[in-house]
Scaffold this active site. Structure first.
Site, PDB file in Angstrom:
ATOM      1  N   TRP A  75      -6.110   0.143  -0.929  1.00 56.88           N
ATOM      2  CA  TRP A  75      -6.612   0.187  -2.293  1.00 56.88           C
ATOM      3  C   TRP A  75      -5.519   0.503  -3.308  1.00 56.88           C
ATOM      4  CZ3 TRP A  75     -10.755  -2.107  -1.157  1.00 56.88           C
ATOM      5  CH2 TRP A  75     -11.425  -1.818   0.036  1.00 56.88           C
ATOM      6  N   GLY A  76      -4.250   0.398  -2.860  1.00 55.27           N
ATOM      7  CA  GLY A  76      -3.130   0.583  -3.777  1.00 55.27           C
ATOM      8  C   GLY A  76      -2.784   2.020  -4.068  1.00 55.27           C
ATOM      9  N   THR A  78      -1.049   5.753  -3.109  1.00 55.35           N
ATOM     10  CA  THR A  78      -0.009   6.430  -2.342  1.00 55.35           C
ATOM     11  C   THR A  78      -0.469   7.843  -2.018  1.00 55.35           C
ATOM     12  OG1 THR A  78       1.035   7.297  -4.333  1.00 55.35           O
ATOM     13  CG2 THR A  78       1.791   5.125  -3.549  1.00 55.35           C
ATOM     14  N   PRO A  79       0.271   8.562  -1.165  1.00 54.61           N
ATOM     15  CA  PRO A  79      -0.073   9.970  -0.924  1.00 54.61           C
ATOM     16  C   PRO A  79      -0.119  10.789  -2.218  1.00 54.61           C
ATOM     17  CG  PRO A  79       1.392   9.207   0.795  1.00 54.61           C
ATOM     18  CD  PRO A  79       1.313   8.091  -0.217  1.00 54.61           C
ATOM     19  N   ASP A 246     -29.336  11.168   8.306  1.00 52.33           N
ATOM     20  CA  ASP A 246     -29.881   9.858   8.706  1.00 52.33           C
ATOM     21  C   ASP A 246     -28.850   9.115   9.548  1.00 52.33           C
ATOM     22  OD1 ASP A 246     -31.813   7.857   8.841  1.00 52.33           O
ATOM     23  OD2 ASP A 246     -31.033   6.811   7.084  1.00 52.33           O
TER      24      ASP A 246
END
Length: 401
Positions: A75-76, A78-79, A246
């Site tokens: 998703w682009g 970084t840490p 659930d």
């Protein structure tokens, strides 16, 4: 639909230990030769997980061992993006000193940021399922196929339903784990509410069992570990544990790498520490076939209701599907609640350690059921025995474990 067996080594043990802050476990995996930059299907590395969970010591260790400070996930992010999202200022400084950058900028400050409705064309959406409050569609967002979960327009005006839906989003947007389906954002349209999650094209565990039937023991244990690790993350979530409520095969999805992820928190609750007696939940909440006895009896309950459901799912993986399919789910739940009925455990299908574990997990007393961190340790021990004995490939030999 998925391989017969899964490489149970891979990066997942390193990822799990990194997200949990288990330094000894991280060191052990690195000493085995596991690369610090190995990632899961979503390209999330150990450094991503340690950064978002606030595990400073692990972040320092991974960087010392050569982890890429600017590895980018699916998703682009970084840490540093993750560290900023969760307000871990000390880790942000460490990453920045080591050259860390944040390509998503302001978006990283809001893990569940709002998505402009112009970015998703719902007119071309493909219906792929139904959820608690509406339909689930396959759509494209920023060039990537994602799942759009909607709330029906006919009930969107109901304040109670809308509030439940928004609570689900508020809960989900805080979660980052390789065995939890990733929340992407929310589209707040005038006529209905829609939120986006990653799309897992391999479908659910229910689909897998329906098509393949009984899984080989090694695959079943690997799948059980995936689910247990995801659930352990939920139960150890801070500041309050998250109870799924659930947990069923339909709410466990498989990614393209063959790993399982837990999804659908529409019935979840945050277990407030001050509520010593636990929550009360109506007997009609959740799925009867996987319902803990105390829930069916409308008694107070805690995290162990998920452990009970987990045991029934593991039972199905070894058997190939649920027991007593011809019987009504509510009747099954009633007998489990009032007659202490449980599925049969054949020695031919179930290794002795699995039988013992399942019996503990679906114990009639919630206090006697193990927590998921203990379940993980037991499953890892069982998995090690499988790996050390080539003869464990057939069900007939399972009993010698």
């Amino acid at each position: 639909m998925q391989p017969e067996t899964i490489d149970s080594e891979g990066p997942y043990r390193l990822l799990y230990c990194s997200s949990k802050g288990d330094k000894a476990g991280v060191v052990q995996e690195l000493e085995k030769g596991v690369e610090p930059n190995l990632a899961d299907y979503d390209k999330r590395t150990a450094l991503h997980l340690a950064s978002c969970e606030g595990c400073t010591e692990i972040v320092v260790l991974l960087l010392e061992k050569g982890a890429d400070v600017n590895s980018v996930d699916r998703w682009g992010r970084t840490p540093l993006s993750d560290a900023r999202s969760f307000g871990h200022e000390k880790i942000c400084k460490i990453l920045e000193v080591n050259g860390g950058t944040d390509p998503v900028g302001l978006d990283s400050l809001s893990p569940g940021y709002e998505i402009d409705q112009s970015e998703v064309d719902m007119t071309e959406a493909i219906l792929i399922g139904e959820g608690s409050f509406g339909e689930i569609y396959l759509v494209k967002w920023r060039g990537t196929e994602v799942a759009a979960k909607t709330i029906r327009s006919s009930i969107a005006s109901n304040p109670m339903v809308k509030n439940t839906f928004l609570k689900e989003l508020a809960l989900w947007k805080k979660l980052r784990h390789p065995n939890i389906v990733q929340f992407l954002g929310v589209i707040n349209k005038p006529d209905r509410l829609i939120f986006l999650t990653e799309y897992l094209r391999n479908g659910s565990l229910h689909d897998i069992l329906r098509k393949k039937g009984r899984l080989d023991p090694q695959t079943a244990v690997a799948y059980a570990l995936d689910i247990a690790r995801g659930m352990n993350y939920l139960h150890q979530h801070k500041p309050h544990a998250i109870i799924h409520r659930d947990l069923t095969p339909r709410n466990v999805l498989q990614d393209e790498a063959g790993r399982l992820k837990v999804t659908d928190f529409g019935l979840s609750k945050i277990a407030q520490e001050k509520d010593v007696l636990g929550y009360k939940m109506t007997g009609r909440t959740g799925s009867y076939r996987y319902m803990a006895p105390e829930v069916y009896r409308r008694e107070s309950y805690g995290k162990s209701v998920d452990v009970f459901s987990f045991a029934l799912i593991v039972h199905e993986m070894f058997q190939g599907g649920p027991s007593n399919m011809a019987e009504d789910g509510e009747q099954i739940a009633d007998r489990r609640a009032y007659e202490d009925s449980r599925p049969h455990l054949s020695s031919y299908l179930y290794p002795e350690p699995i039988k013992t574990l399942l019996q503990r997990c679906w114990h009639k007393s919630p206090d006697c059921r193990p927590a998921f961190d203990e379940i993980i340790l037991q499953l890892e021990a069982i998995q090690d025995k499988f790996q050390n004995k080539e003869s464990m490939g057939s069900c007939c030999n399972c009993a010698i474990l």
